[in-house]
Design an enzyme around this catalytic site. Sequence first.
Site, short mmCIF file in Angstrom:
data_model
loop_
_atom_site.label_atom_id
_atom_site.label_comp_id
_atom_site.label_asym_id
_atom_site.label_seq_id
_atom_site.Cartn_x
_atom_site.Cartn_y
_atom_site.Cartn_z
NE ARG A 73 -1.45 -1.83 10.08
CZ ARG A 73 -2.55 -1.90 10.48
NH1 ARG A 73 -3.17 -1.72 11.86
NH2 ARG A 73 -3.64 -2.73 9.66
CG ASN B 272 2.32 -9.03 11.96
OD1 ASN B 272 2.65 -9.65 10.93
ND2 ASN B 272 2.02 -7.73 12.02
NE ARG C 62 4.45 0.95 11.65
CZ ARG C 62 4.18 0.11 11.10
NH1 ARG C 62 3.12 0.45 10.42
NH2 ARG C 62 4.40 -0.94 10.87
CB SER D 84 4.23 -0.78 3.65
OG SER D 84 3.41 -1.61 4.19
NE ARG E 207 -8.70 -17.98 -23.64
CZ ARG E 207 -9.42 -18.05 -22.78
NH1 ARG E 207 -9.07 -18.94 -21.63
NH2 ARG E 207 -10.42 -17.30 -22.23
#
Length: 230
Positions: free
Chosen positions: A11, A21, A70, A81, A161
């Site tokens: 996008r 991007n 898109r 997505s 632990r």
Amino acid sequence: MTRTVAIIPARGGSKGIPGKNIKPFLGTPLVGHAIKAALGAETVTDVIVSSDDDKILRVAEAFGATPLKRPPGISGDEASSESAVLHAIGALEICQQAETLLFLQCTSPLTTSAEIDQVVRSRIELKGDTAFSVVEVHAFLWEIGEDGSGYGVNHDASKPRQRRQDRPRQYRETGAIYALDRKGFAEAGQRFFGRSVPVVLSDAVEIDLDTPRDWLALEAYARSVGQACE
């Protein structure tokens, strides 16, 4: 060779890192790294970049991917997505002919072609509906209650632990690579359906590029290990 189509959603409206991007990462636009990794994979036959941004689509085409515009309705902050992948199936015949759809994230620019091949082949060999990249984790996870108290999620804090080697092996999705059976995904509409196969990538880098600090850290790491752009 069966058809495996890589779909890279990208996008144009990134808020954490504006213009993310197509912002140069190690000298190459971010989306270019995902495209090069996909094109270099032996299992991938086609690479598509889905975007609402014409600048991103022009960069994608220059790197050898098929650009797919898109629609605005699936391009906002709330768009998944999965919606981009479903749109690609409906819009392109090459997706309709694919056995495997490979969903890749731009935010993992150090993903390699070999890792992509490993995930795709694992889906086929292990007869998975979905195969996805994971890394082993050793963190002790906590939830915080309304009163501020901590509660162990993957460990019992009331007991001594445990050493790492004594704990069950646990894994985290990298979010970088998902290989999907095309027919099953088209019916389910989500990335996890049927039999899911985690694929352990022992050398995968765990930093996603969501903030400017992530960007600085990952570039510094890549330079330190000598991973430069071609």
